[in-house]
Design a protein around this motif. Sequence first.
Motif, PDB file in Angstrom:
ATOM      1  N   ALA A 325       1.556  20.714   1.085  1.00 37.59           N
ATOM      2  CA  ALA A 325       2.780  20.570   0.296  1.00 37.59           C
ATOM      3  C   ALA A 325       2.476  20.158  -1.137  1.00 37.59           C
ATOM      4  CB  ALA A 325       3.704  19.549   0.961  1.00 37.59           C
ATOM      5  N   GLY A 326       1.519  19.229  -1.320  1.00 36.12           N
ATOM      6  CA  GLY A 326       1.162  18.794  -2.659  1.00 36.12           C
ATOM      7  C   GLY A 326       0.497  19.890  -3.472  1.00 36.12           C
ATOM      8  N   THR A 327      -0.323  20.690  -2.807  1.00 36.32           N
ATOM      9  CA  THR A 327      -0.993  21.789  -3.500  1.00 36.32           C
ATOM     10  C   THR A 327       0.008  22.823  -3.992  1.00 36.32           C
ATOM     11  OG1 THR A 327      -2.973  21.475  -2.129  1.00 36.32           O
ATOM     12  CG2 THR A 327      -2.741  23.583  -3.264  1.00 36.32           C
ATOM     13  N   ILE A 328       0.963  23.161  -3.149  1.00 39.04           N
ATOM     14  CA  ILE A 328       1.981  24.145  -3.537  1.00 39.04           C
ATOM     15  C   ILE A 328       2.920  23.564  -4.595  1.00 39.04           C
ATOM     16  CG2 ILE A 328       3.929  25.507  -2.681  1.00 39.04           C
ATOM     17  CD1 ILE A 328       2.485  25.801  -0.053  1.00 39.04           C
ATOM     18  N   ALA A 329       3.187  22.244  -4.542  1.00 39.81           N
ATOM     19  CA  ALA A 329       4.083  21.618  -5.523  1.00 39.81           C
ATOM     20  C   ALA A 329       3.545  21.770  -6.942  1.00 39.81           C
ATOM     21  CB  ALA A 329       4.292  20.148  -5.185  1.00 39.81           C
ATOM     22  N   GLY A 330       2.236  21.581  -7.118  1.00 43.09           N
ATOM     23  CA  GLY A 330       1.628  21.893  -8.406  1.00 43.09           C
ATOM     24  C   GLY A 330       1.529  20.752  -9.391  1.00 43.09           C
ATOM     25  N   ASN A 331       2.251  19.662  -9.210  1.00 41.84           N
ATOM     26  CA  ASN A 331       2.117  18.505 -10.097  1.00 41.84           C
ATOM     27  C   ASN A 331       2.278  17.224  -9.283  1.00 41.84           C
ATOM     28  OD1 ASN A 331       5.085  17.494 -10.382  1.00 41.84           O
ATOM     29  ND2 ASN A 331       5.217  19.700 -10.775  1.00 41.84           N
ATOM     30  N   VAL A 332       1.793  16.134  -9.879  1.00 41.83           N
ATOM     31  CA  VAL A 332       1.707  14.882  -9.136  1.00 41.83           C
ATOM     32  C   VAL A 332       3.076  14.363  -8.723  1.00 41.83           C
ATOM     33  CG1 VAL A 332       0.984  12.470  -9.272  1.00 41.83           C
ATOM     34  CG2 VAL A 332      -0.480  14.272 -10.226  1.00 41.83           C
ATOM     35  N   MET A 333       4.053  14.393  -9.634  1.00 43.56           N
ATOM     36  CA  MET A 333       5.374  13.860  -9.310  1.00 43.56           C
ATOM     37  C   MET A 333       6.025  14.643  -8.182  1.00 43.56           C
ATOM     38  SD  MET A 333       7.606  11.583  -9.735  1.00 43.56           S
ATOM     39  CE  MET A 333       6.927  10.772 -11.185  1.00 43.56           C
ATOM     40  N   SER A 334       5.974  15.964  -8.259  1.00 43.45           N
ATOM     41  CA  SER A 334       6.553  16.796  -7.195  1.00 43.45           C
ATOM     42  C   SER A 334       5.819  16.580  -5.883  1.00 43.45           C
ATOM     43  CB  SER A 334       6.492  18.274  -7.589  1.00 43.45           C
ATOM     44  OG  SER A 334       7.250  18.511  -8.755  1.00 43.45           O
ATOM     45  N   SER A 335       4.519  16.349  -5.954  1.00 45.10           N
ATOM     46  CA  SER A 335       3.742  16.087  -4.746  1.00 45.10           C
ATOM     47  C   SER A 335       4.171  14.786  -4.086  1.00 45.10           C
ATOM     48  CB  SER A 335       2.257  16.036  -5.103  1.00 45.10           C
ATOM     49  OG  SER A 335       1.482  15.706  -3.973  1.00 45.10           O
ATOM     50  N   ASN A 336       4.407  13.743  -4.899  1.00 41.88           N
ATOM     51  CA  ASN A 336       4.857  12.463  -4.350  1.00 41.88           C
ATOM     52  C   ASN A 336       6.211  12.596  -3.663  1.00 41.88           C
ATOM     53  OD1 ASN A 336       2.581  11.162  -5.329  1.00 41.88           O
ATOM     54  ND2 ASN A 336       3.563  10.629  -7.277  1.00 41.88           N
ATOM     55  N   ILE A 337       7.135  13.270  -4.323  1.00 46.20           N
ATOM     56  CA  ILE A 337       8.478  13.443  -3.764  1.00 46.20           C
ATOM     57  C   ILE A 337       8.421  14.260  -2.478  1.00 46.20           C
ATOM     58  CG2 ILE A 337      10.748  14.459  -4.174  1.00 46.20           C
ATOM     59  CD1 ILE A 337      10.364  13.832  -7.136  1.00 46.20           C
ATOM     60  N   THR A 338       7.612  15.317  -2.480  1.00 51.14           N
ATOM     61  CA  THR A 338       7.503  16.170  -1.299  1.00 51.14           C
ATOM     62  C   THR A 338       6.925  15.406  -0.116  1.00 51.14           C
ATOM     63  OG1 THR A 338       7.171  18.099  -2.727  1.00 51.14           O
ATOM     64  CG2 THR A 338       6.547  18.321  -0.409  1.00 51.14           C
ATOM     65  N   SER A 339       5.901  14.603  -0.365  1.00 48.45           N
ATOM     66  CA  SER A 339       5.269  13.835   0.717  1.00 48.45           C
ATOM     67  C   SER A 339       6.234  12.824   1.318  1.00 48.45           C
ATOM     68  CB  SER A 339       4.025  13.118   0.190  1.00 48.45           C
ATOM     69  OG  SER A 339       3.076  14.034  -0.276  1.00 48.45           O
ATOM     70  N   PHE A 340       6.976  12.132   0.449  1.00 46.53           N
ATOM     71  CA  PHE A 340       7.942  11.151   0.955  1.00 46.53           C
ATOM     72  C   PHE A 340       9.053  11.841   1.743  1.00 46.53           C
ATOM     73  CE2 PHE A 340      11.612   8.279   0.513  1.00 46.53           C
ATOM     74  CZ  PHE A 340      11.049   7.114   1.006  1.00 46.53           C
ATOM     75  N   THR A 341       9.470  13.007   1.294  1.00 43.76           N
ATOM     76  CA  THR A 341      10.504  13.762   2.011  1.00 43.76           C
ATOM     77  C   THR A 341      10.006  14.192   3.379  1.00 43.76           C
ATOM     78  OG1 THR A 341      11.396  14.564  -0.090  1.00 43.76           O
ATOM     79  CG2 THR A 341      12.039  15.756   1.904  1.00 43.76           C
ATOM     80  N   ILE A 342       8.757  14.642   3.442  1.00 45.76           N
ATOM     81  CA  ILE A 342       8.169  15.043   4.724  1.00 45.76           C
ATOM     82  C   ILE A 342       8.186  13.875   5.701  1.00 45.76           C
ATOM     83  CG2 ILE A 342       5.998  15.682   5.842  1.00 45.76           C
ATOM     84  CD1 ILE A 342       5.368  17.393   3.408  1.00 45.76           C
ATOM     85  N   TRP A 343       7.805  12.695   5.205  1.00 43.46           N
ATOM     86  CA  TRP A 343       7.780  11.526   6.090  1.00 43.46           C
ATOM     87  C   TRP A 343       9.177  11.176   6.596  1.00 43.46           C
ATOM     88  CZ3 TRP A 343       9.422   6.305   4.723  1.00 43.46           C
ATOM     89  CH2 TRP A 343       9.175   5.390   5.748  1.00 43.46           C
ATOM     90  N   CYS A 344      10.147  11.113   5.701  1.00 42.04           N
ATOM     91  CA  CYS A 344      11.505  10.717   6.086  1.00 42.04           C
ATOM     92  C   CYS A 344      12.114  11.700   7.082  1.00 42.04           C
ATOM     93  CB  CYS A 344      12.397  10.614   4.847  1.00 42.04           C
ATOM     94  SG  CYS A 344      11.981   9.265   3.727  1.00 42.04           S
ATOM     95  N   LEU A 345      12.083  12.975   6.742  1.00 37.17           N
ATOM     96  CA  LEU A 345      12.752  13.977   7.573  1.00 37.17           C
ATOM     97  C   LEU A 345      12.051  14.167   8.906  1.00 37.17           C
ATOM     98  CD1 LEU A 345      13.763  16.716   4.962  1.00 37.17           C
ATOM     99  CD2 LEU A 345      15.174  14.927   5.977  1.00 37.17           C
ATOM    100  N   SER A 346      10.723  14.193   8.899  1.00 38.27           N
ATOM    101  CA  SER A 346      10.009  14.442  10.149  1.00 38.27           C
ATOM    102  C   SER A 346      10.204  13.297  11.142  1.00 38.27           C
ATOM    103  CB  SER A 346       8.518  14.652   9.875  1.00 38.27           C
ATOM    104  OG  SER A 346       7.934  13.491   9.325  1.00 38.27           O
ATOM    105  N   CYS A 347      10.166  12.055  10.650  1.00 39.34           N
ATOM    106  CA  CYS A 347      10.365  10.910  11.556  1.00 39.34           C
ATOM    107  C   CYS A 347      11.789  10.871  12.100  1.00 39.34           C
ATOM    108  CB  CYS A 347      10.049   9.605  10.822  1.00 39.34           C
ATOM    109  SG  CYS A 347       8.304   9.369  10.446  1.00 39.34           S
ATOM    110  N   MET A 348      12.758  11.196  11.254  1.00 40.22           N
ATOM    111  CA  MET A 348      14.151  11.136  11.690  1.00 40.22           C
ATOM    112  C   MET A 348      14.477  12.267  12.662  1.00 40.22           C
ATOM    113  SD  MET A 348      17.626  11.171   9.382  1.00 40.22           S
ATOM    114  CE  MET A 348      17.277  12.820   8.759  1.00 40.22           C
ATOM    115  N   LEU A 349      14.047  13.486  12.345  1.00 36.58           N
ATOM    116  CA  LEU A 349      14.415  14.645  13.158  1.00 36.58           C
ATOM    117  C   LEU A 349      13.578  14.773  14.421  1.00 36.58           C
ATOM    118  CD1 LEU A 349      14.975  17.295  10.340  1.00 36.58           C
ATOM    119  CD2 LEU A 349      16.707  16.104  11.681  1.00 36.58           C
ATOM    120  N   SER A 350      12.464  14.069  14.483  1.00 34.71           N
ATOM    121  CA  SER A 350      11.620  14.155  15.675  1.00 34.71           C
ATOM    122  C   SER A 350      12.049  13.186  16.764  1.00 34.71           C
ATOM    123  CB  SER A 350      10.161  13.893  15.301  1.00 34.71           C
ATOM    124  OG  SER A 350      10.014  12.601  14.753  1.00 34.71           O
ATOM    125  N   GLY A 351      12.955  12.257  16.443  1.00 40.26           N
ATOM    126  CA  GLY A 351      13.431  11.308  17.444  1.00 40.26           C
ATOM    127  C   GLY A 351      12.635  10.026  17.511  1.00 40.26           C
TER     128      GLY A 351
END
Length: 419
Positions: A325-351
């Motif tokens: 996700a960070g590689t595709i995002a292309g910049n550090v700020m977008s990478s940080n936001i993407t990583s945090f989003t992955i953590w939040c959504l995956s933990c919530m939607l996985s139960g």
Amino acid sequence: MKELIKISVKLLFRNVGFWLCLIILPILATFIMSIKQQNLSYYYLDNDDMGILEIHDYGEKVAYYAGDGKFVVKVYDGCGNDLSEYLLRKLAGTGMFKIGRMKVKDVTEAYDHVLSDGQNDRMGAALFISPGFASSPDSFGDLGDAITAYVMSEDGRFDIFKNKIETIVHRIEYVHDFMGKSDISEILDELEAEDAMLPAGKTQSVIGKTGNGLTKEQIDMKTNIGYAFAFLTLSFVLIGNLVAQGVIREQNNDVLKRIKLTGKTSVTYFTSKVLICVITSFLIALVTAVCTLFLDGESMGIGRLTLTAMVFLMGLIFCCLSLLAGTIAGNVMSSNITSFTIWCLSCMLSGLYFPIEGTSKTVRAISSVMPQKWFMMGTEKIFLGDKSAWPMLLCVTVAYIILFIGFGSVGIRMRSPED
């Protein structure tokens, strides 16, 4: 590739954030597993269980019981004899009511909590059984005298609940007054004999059925492991993000271009980063294993070696996912936001935080894509002694890694137009 891995690992070890993810978060995850809680199984109670749910403290909320759509009743049982037990068992056995019973000794204190529950808890009704209910053959009392039902909602099923209580109380009075049974044990024997003559039936709920076969203690352990997985997922995602930031810097500083001049391809380069994720995942799993040495093995419900292996496999998936996700995002700020989003959504939607069995088909379908969902299923299988847990987890991990390497290589090519 060896030099690429060596240089990247050195740069990673110089980052303070890496050491925080490597040490602090696994310690917090282990601390979560050490906490003993007894209310977590309320979320997973089997809907075919027609027994009485015991409440041990005034502070316990019966709102936890409302997940399967039943009419929730909180009972303050000041009587506690066989006939009050029979009354509550008959109410629970209808399949319409979820009965949570608390045995009380101080009637005044219980009455105060009945009044406050209307504001601080969520239930369909409250039921107070006074000590005078059937305490002697001549003191059965009427509904509203020895038994008091309080309306706690606008649910129309309260009338059915009230009628059911009246029916059971009238049966008790009939056995005593017209059949001449004077002793409480004789009355109970006669009631159970009449019940045995009724056609056998079974109430089965189709709402939110878990069917997992776990005990309440195992469900509590599984839920604690889910909370621990949430902390570990954060650790893996952040470390994958740090590796991704290294990739972004190398692209921006034309380091990747010079690496390609040596004959290395995008697949080779990204595979070296994946191997770094393998190394860091192993280190986190090792730290977690060391931390679990301070825990009681029985309180975890799962072997230390088994837990370490599961943490390692889950780390591979999320480190690589965050890297991708960070590689595709292309910049550090977008990478940080993407990583945090992955953590939040995956933990919530996985139960990991709350059960999703009662949600819509769409949410359950999305949940099946989340890696943690498969690891929680594997944990459940391990609790049940199912040997198919490890083949399932290994296949899931390999499938995710292959997918991430492919997409990551394509992402690097997209960021390098000269290819």
